[in-house]
Design a protein around this motif. Structure first.
Motif, mmCIF file in Angstrom:
data_model
loop_
_atom_site.group_PDB
_atom_site.id
_atom_site.type_symbol
_atom_site.label_atom_id
_atom_site.label_comp_id
_atom_site.label_asym_id
_atom_site.label_seq_id
_atom_site.Cartn_x
_atom_site.Cartn_y
_atom_site.Cartn_z
ATOM 1 N N ARG A 1 -6.833 3.843 6.698
ATOM 2 C CA ARG A 1 -7.152 2.828 5.726
ATOM 3 C C ARG A 1 -6.006 1.537 5.475
ATOM 4 O O ARG A 1 -6.446 0.396 5.404
ATOM 5 C CB ARG A 1 -6.523 3.397 4.092
ATOM 6 C CG ARG A 1 -7.770 4.731 4.083
ATOM 7 C CD ARG A 1 -8.944 4.025 3.645
ATOM 8 N NE ARG A 1 -9.759 5.302 3.012
ATOM 9 C CZ ARG A 1 -11.305 5.041 2.574
ATOM 10 N NH1 ARG A 1 -11.626 3.711 3.271
ATOM 11 N NH2 ARG A 1 -12.001 5.797 2.391
ATOM 12 N N MET B 1 0.929 -1.738 0.115
ATOM 13 C CA MET B 1 0.008 0.021 0.048
ATOM 14 C C MET B 1 1.280 0.825 0.181
ATOM 15 O O MET B 1 1.994 0.973 0.727
ATOM 16 C CB MET B 1 -0.667 -0.123 1.186
ATOM 17 C CG MET B 1 -2.376 1.070 1.295
ATOM 18 S SD MET B 1 -3.027 0.917 2.587
ATOM 19 C CE MET B 1 -4.376 -0.427 2.038
ATOM 20 N N THR C 1 -0.624 6.881 2.286
ATOM 21 C CA THR C 1 -2.465 6.010 2.051
ATOM 22 C C THR C 1 -2.621 6.320 3.496
ATOM 23 O O THR C 1 -1.314 6.003 4.690
ATOM 24 C CB THR C 1 -2.051 4.623 2.775
ATOM 25 O OG1 THR C 1 -2.186 3.937 0.504
ATOM 26 C CG2 THR C 1 -3.375 4.042 2.813
#
Length: 247
Positions: free
Chosen positions: A9, A1, A5
């Motif tokens: 999240r 990710m 981010t």
């Protein structure tokens, strides 16, 4: 990710991955906010937001004094709102599709006339659709519409617009009546819903009004092992109910 981010999240993704992998099965208690905050090096508020978002999306449920648990994430609808089923499905991050079984003009029989508030023999519009989530049938919609209020109903491309969308666009809904019961369905209905006819279903009779006009009557059938109905009352609902009772 990606590194940019938001941290909440990252926590959401971690929890979803554990749920998807079966590490956190239905009814499993997830780590507490404090534990998640420590594990991910974030504030408790950030961990709380991650959990709150997954509760709102239907993956988790909070139980006061006990903790937060993984839910049986069946498709669900609210009993207090008339929502577009396509939007519900897509809102869960899934693919919506439907199968159009009938789309016709017929005369109202005794039951339809009573439910739709018209005379027996009155021309009505009739549609039957199977609504699907990721290809799996979750609802059979058998609907009758008064042509007087929605004259272009049968000209709709239901592959692109659900009956709900058409009705709301033509006659904004002001009132709704729901009657829900558990039923067993016939072989044809079971075939349409790709289920065993011995499986219990939820049947909802829905009538909708626009101001003083009774616009539509529908019978909605949901396989009981794939769908649930939700009802939630807030303080305003209780206050309104108390006023109606005169208490």
């Amino acid at each position: 990710m990606a590194s940019n981010t938001p941290r909440y999240r990252v926590i959401e993704q971690y929890l979803l991955e554990r749920i998807s992998a079966g590490d956190f099965p239905v009814n499993h208690q997830i780590p507490a906010e404090e534990q998640l905050a420590r594990d991910f090096g974030v504030s408790r508020m950030t961990a709380n937001k991650a959990i709150r978002d997954l509760v709102q999306k239907g993956y988790l449920i909070r139980q006061a004094g006990l903790g937060t648990f993984v839910t049986d994430r069946k498709a669900e609808s609210s009993l207090h709102e008339v929502l577009n089923i396509a939007a519900e499905v897509r809102g869960r991050g899934n693919e919506y599709s439907n199968l159009i079984l009938r789309c016709e003009a017929i005369e109202a029989d005794d039951e339809v006339a009573l439910r739709l508030g018209v005379r027996v023999g009155t021309p009505t519009f009739h549609s039957i659709l199977v609504h699907r989530e990721n290809g799996l049938p979750i609802q059979l919609e058998d609907r009758y519409v008064n042509p007087r209020w929605v004259p272009d109903y049968l000209q709709t491309d239901f592959a692109r617009h659900t009956p709900n969308e058409v009705l709301v666009a033509a006659c904004p809904i002001s009132d709704v009546e729901h009657v829900v019961e558990a039923v067993l369905v016939d072989r044809q209905t079971a075939e349409w819903l790709a289920m065993d006819s011995a499986t219990p279903c939820l049947s909802m009779i829905r009538r909708t009004w626009s101001e003083d006009h009774l616009v539509s009557y529908a019978r909605l059938i949901h396989p009981g092992d794939r769908y649930k109905l939700r009802s939630a009352l807030g303080p305003r609902d209780f206050a309104s109910a108390s006023l109606r009772r005169g208490s």
